[in-house]
Structure formats: C-alpha cells, structure tokens
Design an enzyme around this catalytic site. Sequence first.
Site, PDB file in Angstrom:
ATOM      1  N   ASN A   9       3.250   4.549  -4.847  1.00 43.93           N
ATOM      2  CA  ASN A   9       3.682   4.528  -6.763  1.00 43.93           C
ATOM      3  C   ASN A   9       3.265   2.072  -6.845  1.00 43.93           C
ATOM      4  OD1 ASN A   9       4.386   3.318  -8.838  1.00 43.93           O
ATOM      5  ND2 ASN A   9       6.793   3.813  -8.047  1.00 43.93           N
ATOM      6  N   TRP A  10       1.953   2.817  -6.865  1.00 36.04           N
ATOM      7  CA  TRP A  10       1.401   1.494  -7.526  1.00 36.04           C
ATOM      8  C   TRP A  10       1.794   0.323  -8.558  1.00 36.04           C
ATOM      9  CZ3 TRP A  10      -5.011   2.087  -7.679  1.00 36.04           C
ATOM     10  CH2 TRP A  10      -4.847   2.731  -7.140  1.00 36.04           C
ATOM     11  N   LYS A  11       2.929   1.220  -9.219  1.00 35.83           N
ATOM     12  CA  LYS A  11       3.652   0.866 -10.618  1.00 35.83           C
ATOM     13  C   LYS A  11       2.514  -0.102 -11.306  1.00 35.83           C
ATOM     14  CE  LYS A  11       7.947   0.598  -7.974  1.00 35.83           C
ATOM     15  NZ  LYS A  11       8.800  -0.060  -7.633  1.00 35.83           N
ATOM     16  N   HIS A  98      11.525   8.556 -12.076  1.00 33.59           N
ATOM     17  CA  HIS A  98      12.071   7.380 -11.906  1.00 33.59           C
ATOM     18  C   HIS A  98      13.077   5.781 -11.829  1.00 33.59           C
ATOM     19  CE1 HIS A  98      11.030   3.034  -9.656  1.00 33.59           C
ATOM     20  NE2 HIS A  98      10.538   3.546  -7.850  1.00 33.59           N
ATOM     21  N   GLU A 100      13.127   3.034 -12.113  1.00 38.15           N
ATOM     22  CA  GLU A 100      12.326   2.191 -13.364  1.00 38.15           C
ATOM     23  C   GLU A 100      11.878   2.931 -14.874  1.00 38.15           C
ATOM     24  OE1 GLU A 100       9.277   0.045 -11.089  1.00 38.15           O
ATOM     25  OE2 GLU A 100      10.844  -0.260  -9.261  1.00 38.15           O
ATOM     26  N   GLU A 170      15.429   7.540  -4.067  1.00 31.50           N
ATOM     27  CA  GLU A 170      15.677   5.929  -4.108  1.00 31.50           C
ATOM     28  C   GLU A 170      17.204   5.731  -4.302  1.00 31.50           C
ATOM     29  OE1 GLU A 170      10.575   5.085  -4.066  1.00 31.50           O
ATOM     30  OE2 GLU A 170      11.558   5.595  -6.402  1.00 31.50           O
ATOM     31  N   GLY A 176      12.185  -2.765  -3.347  1.00 32.07           N
ATOM     32  CA  GLY A 176      11.789  -3.701  -3.698  1.00 32.07           C
ATOM     33  C   GLY A 176      12.218  -4.658  -3.290  1.00 32.07           C
ATOM     34  N   SER A 216      11.478   0.167   0.045  1.00 32.83           N
ATOM     35  CA  SER A 216      11.238  -0.708   1.329  1.00 32.83           C
ATOM     36  C   SER A 216      10.981   0.059   2.695  1.00 32.83           C
ATOM     37  CB  SER A 216      11.940  -2.023   1.452  1.00 32.83           C
ATOM     38  OG  SER A 216      12.730  -2.368  -0.053  1.00 32.83           O
ATOM     39  N   GLY A 237       6.263   2.028  -2.916  1.00 30.77           N
ATOM     40  CA  GLY A 237       5.860   1.221  -3.889  1.00 30.77           C
ATOM     41  C   GLY A 237       4.749  -0.494  -3.530  1.00 30.77           C
ATOM     42  N   GLY A 238       5.774  -1.044  -2.967  1.00 31.91           N
ATOM     43  CA  GLY A 238       4.709  -2.620  -2.663  1.00 31.91           C
ATOM     44  C   GLY A 238       4.065  -2.559  -1.357  1.00 31.91           C
TER      45      GLY A 238
HETATM   46  P1  PGA Z   1       9.024   0.407  -2.590  1.00 33.82           P
HETATM   47  O1  PGA Z   1       9.074   0.939  -4.217  1.00 33.82           O
HETATM   48  O2  PGA Z   1       8.273   0.332  -1.842  1.00 33.82           O
HETATM   49  O3  PGA Z   1       8.413  -1.421  -3.373  1.00 33.82           O
HETATM   50  O4  PGA Z   1      10.474  -0.489  -2.410  1.00 33.82           O
HETATM   51  C1  PGA Z   1       9.955   1.868  -3.933  1.00 33.82           C
HETATM   52  C2  PGA Z   1       9.337   3.006  -5.160  1.00 33.82           C
HETATM   53  O5  PGA Z   1       9.796   2.531  -5.925  1.00 33.82           O
HETATM   54  O6  PGA Z   1       8.535   3.955  -5.910  1.00 33.82           O
END
Ligand code: PGA
Length: 253
Positions: A9-11, A98, A100, A170, A176, A216, A237-238
């Site tokens: 997930n590049w966001k 998600h 967010e 998640e 994050g 994470s 994500g990251g």
């Molecule tokens: P993260 O994000 O790996 O940076 O914690 C995961 C996500 O939000 O899908």
Amino acid sequence: MRKKIVAGNWKMNMTFEEGQTLTSEILNMMKDEHSGDAIAVLNPPFPHIFPVKKLIGEAKAVFIGAQNCSDKEAGAFTGEVSTKILASFGVQYVIIGHSERREYFQESNEMLAAKVKLALVNGLTPIFCCGESLEIRTAGTHEATVTTQLTEGLFDLSPADFSKIVIAYEPIWAIGTGKTASSEEAQDMHAALRSHVASKYGKDIADGTSILYGGSCNPKNAQELFAKPDVDGGLIGGASLKSRDFVDIIKSF
Ligand code: PGA
C-alpha cells in the site's frame, strides 16, 4: 489452499519516476529471486495504475490494485473513481475500508459494503480492511469491534461472492508506528476472524479466505507472522516503498 498474498500500500507517496523505479526494481527481484507461491499486489495512487500495470506486463505473481474506489456506480461525483473505470484499466484488486479512509474520510461500514459489492460486480478482488484502535484494544473489546466490521461490511454477500474476498486485519495502533502486533496477537485475531466467517459461511469458505496482517510489517518480523497458521500474508505500508524490503517480505513465506 488459500492464496498467500503480500500487498503493498503505497498510500499518498511516490512521484511518477519514483513509482516506475520502485516497480522495475520489484519486478527484477521477483524474477531473479522469487520461487514460492506467494503473490504480490502493488497498490499505488491512481495515476500510477496504468503505467505500473504496463511495466508489470505478463510478470508472474505480480498484480495491480487500487487503494480505494467509489461507492457509487457512475456519474456526477467529481474526484471519485468507480470500480468500472478501475476494471477497464485492468485493475485486479482494490483495498476497501483502510483505517485511514474510515477515520479521515468518515467511511462507514454501510458505505464500505456498497464499495465491496461494486468491486465484485466489476470483477475486482476486494481487500477488506478491519482493525481496532489502541483504546479499544486496551478496553478488551477488539474482537467484538473487528467481527462487527466484518458483519456490517461483508455479511450481506452471497457465499459465492464472499469466497472472492480477501481480508486484511490491521490494528490501528500498529500502522506506521513501528509497533507490530505480536505474532500471537495476530494469530488470535486471525483465528477469531476465520471462525466468525465460518459461523456465517461455513468452514470451507472460511478455510479458503486469505486473511492478511497489516501494521509495521517488515522483513524482520514477516517470517514469524507468516508462520502462524491463520496469517496468509501482509498488507504493507512503509516497507512497500523500498523494493528490497518489500521483496524480502514476500520471500518470508
Ligand atoms: P505500515 O502500514 O506497514 O506502514 O504500518 C500498513 C497499512 O496501513 O496498510
């Protein structure tokens, strides 16, 4: 056998050039180093989808997804992107719900249920996200919270449609933050989710549903997480923004 999936997930990251470089690096590493049966799904921001998909071409085990879609079919919804448009560009997966999006864009389970239905109508595989806040985890009501997200977001589906769903658990406190759920915490929740699915759709469908862990996840902890019997991959994500890390996570199976 359910699918092993590592979705990146590049966001809201990556310029055009950066996205092209990242994708090319991932594809090269996958070609040279990947032999298992896990698949990768790249979920870049919308403008990247077509060029990234072109780069992927016929690559084995790499698929393209979107991070979001509209809950409306078509029409005057400025700024939105429908599942029909995504499908016409060859998109295969779409992340729905998600945390967010739930938090910053007030997406309700009802709205997410509409998105899931439209994704399925247009042949996309929804990656349906669920997860609890730290407050809820501390209060001990995390299991009830997350199973309710599933019930309200997905349990209107027919068994045939449900069997096309991918779930991503998640915990919000792990996204994050560098604070991963322990592999036991992840396993407990994944097992609870699977038995919740079984209670509605039966054991066969539950056993066939891929449930990904997100929050994470990195090359250091992926192996332990993926070794758990109910953890079928990750939503990353990251670490999905670094080709080496992302491919190492895929190779953790
Ligand atoms: P993260 O994000 O790996 O940076 O914690 C995961 C996500 O939000 O899908």
